[in-house]
Design an enzyme around this catalytic site. Sequence first.
Site, mmCIF file in Angstrom:
data_model
loop_
_atom_site.group_PDB
_atom_site.id
_atom_site.type_symbol
_atom_site.label_atom_id
_atom_site.label_comp_id
_atom_site.label_asym_id
_atom_site.label_seq_id
_atom_site.Cartn_x
_atom_site.Cartn_y
_atom_site.Cartn_z
ATOM 1 N N ASP B 170 -1.866 -0.993 5.792
ATOM 2 C CA ASP B 170 -2.316 0.398 5.633
ATOM 3 C C ASP B 170 -2.503 1.004 7.020
ATOM 4 O OD1 ASP B 170 -2.455 -0.512 3.020
ATOM 5 O OD2 ASP B 170 -4.415 0.389 2.612
ATOM 6 N N LYS B 233 -1.884 7.547 1.060
ATOM 7 C CA LYS B 233 -3.288 7.228 0.767
ATOM 8 C C LYS B 233 -4.158 8.286 1.420
ATOM 9 C CE LYS B 233 -6.539 3.452 1.893
ATOM 10 N NZ LYS B 233 -6.700 2.120 2.514
ATOM 11 N N LYS B 262 -2.585 6.423 -3.358
ATOM 12 C CA LYS B 262 -3.868 5.721 -3.430
ATOM 13 C C LYS B 262 -5.004 6.644 -2.996
ATOM 14 C CE LYS B 262 -6.325 1.732 -1.445
ATOM 15 N NZ LYS B 262 -6.180 0.502 -0.655
#
Lengths: 320, 320
Positions: B170, B233, B262
């Site tokens: 991430d 995200k 996300k």
Amino acid sequence: MNLGGVDVERLIAQVAEELASRVERGQPGGLPAGGPAGAPPWCGLCTEVGRCATVCGTRVGDIVAAGACRVEGAPGMGPVPDDISGMIDHTLLKAEATRDQVRTLCAEAAKFQFASVCVNPFWVPFCAGLLAGHGVPVCTVVGFPLGASPSSVKAAEAAQAVRDGAGEVDMVLNVGAMKSGMTDVVEADVRAVRAACPAGVVLKVIFETCYLTDREIIAACEISQRAGADFVKTSTGFGSGGATAGHIALMRRVVGPAMGVKASGGIRDAATAEMMVAAGATRIGASASVKIVDKMPDLGGGGAAAKASGTPSSGGGGLY
Amino acid sequence: MNLGGVDVERLIAQVAEELASRVERGQPGGLPAGGPAGAPPWCGLCTEVGRCATVCGTRVGDIVAAGACRVEGAPGMGPVPDDISGMIDHTLLKAEATRDQVRTLCAEAAKFQFASVCVNPFWVPFCAGLLAGHGVPVCTVVGFPLGASPSSVKAAEAAQAVRDGAGEVDMVLNVGAMKSGMTDVVEADVRAVRAACPAGVVLKVIFETCYLTDREIIAACEISQRAGADFVKTSTGFGSGGATAGHIALMRRVVGPAMGVKASGGIRDAATAEMMVAAGATRIGASASVKIVDKMPDLGGGGAAAKASGTPSSGGGGLY
């Protein structure tokens, strides 16, 4: 509702207003505390985490008196005396900081001859270019603000920063390793970054003291000193709390007089800055340093702003 | 003080208690707002930044309904339905996380077969060792949480993480570059990290949407998709705010159905998790996932806890 001659709705509104006002003024309001252990009850509601010097000037005065020689400030702080400007790390570490804001930071640092500009590593080459010949080194951060990268990555980040023009590196201790008793890992981590920085580069180790016990702070001081760091520093500004006078005193006691101690937290007003000078501070880190010196004439002249305006050629006017 | 038959001190105490309770429940209390623009008035007082799913379940339900397929949770959240456990990124990114806490995280992930564990890069080798053979990939973060490292450093951090055993990365977008209109820099940054991650490694790009305009979020979605990321995200949990339903809907609309979305923020109760499943969520990220599934029998059995206890050999019991 009228209860025995009292307008209850109005009373409730007044109480709520008083509570809100207390929160704004940083006074205890009887609301639930959510700050770090030992913090005053309103810390849990204060959104200025890491900027205690701004919000709670008196408490920060105590911190400096306890031995801090660098303290971080934040944008918007007021004027400080002339002799403080050279002690300021002029800092902008927000994720959303723009190129224009970083440019302004550099111009301000050049104009008022702050100790350094402190920016995230992406901005180091940009700042180094702007500040070339202006006598203000670029400071950057490594493993910031969580300190939880592998040593090899921290070392690579530091080496890249130095190549990009950084003269000062503020690395974050591996806090999680320290909390796990892995002091060998913590020391190897500092040594790896020290090895990546040539001797002339100033290395500061940020402890994030809000998460450490006194025993861990002592160990972190000893490790930083053994590993060749130049400064120990309390906080990133992204943790659950900033510097306390107790922590600064402890750090100063352990590292002795030869090593730097920097208390992190915003300094936005001259009163706080003057307290620091009076207390013997030799260095101040601040994002908001511009407003400090811009307002210097308010203090009666002879401040950094006056000095800078008298030496425009060596200042940062061309950077704006 | 007794005012017309009313015990004023007691009344004030009751009002203060009610205000405090409203703050805890995430309800407006008439106190001054200090949160991000567009946030409800109590956001400025809420200390659970990035954990909106816990504090404001209904609002997070809206977020999932708007298209999120992964949502981050936080420690302490309650039970969730069986079919949610495989959607959870079991997350622990605090600077002060200890080795024991990380070990527990891995054991929980193995036991309940969460989608991944998400830890800071320093802990990747430790987690990869613990989770070998347990069918749970290790997720880590890069340039976290400020996104302001040079691309070469982010790429080196990602490559090291993959070598250490990470299966998911991430990364944080270069928020400052995006805010400065330097979209070429932002895209090159994502491409550099993508190039450092082999094809099988899942790459998520964290936008830190609280700092971006809708136009910048759209650009970030297009960049992430062009650069070959697998997920977009919303938040790191360290910014000034978490996901909003509006941002999730916008991101889903731009990236289409094939890419993951996300929503970051804590999920601590079964009700929130059930809302997500009902809304069509396919993945949930959570630090607090243990408590979720540990309490599954409370929901009537058949949950992840029951499933896990029936398959101890493939679970994480040996990791505790």
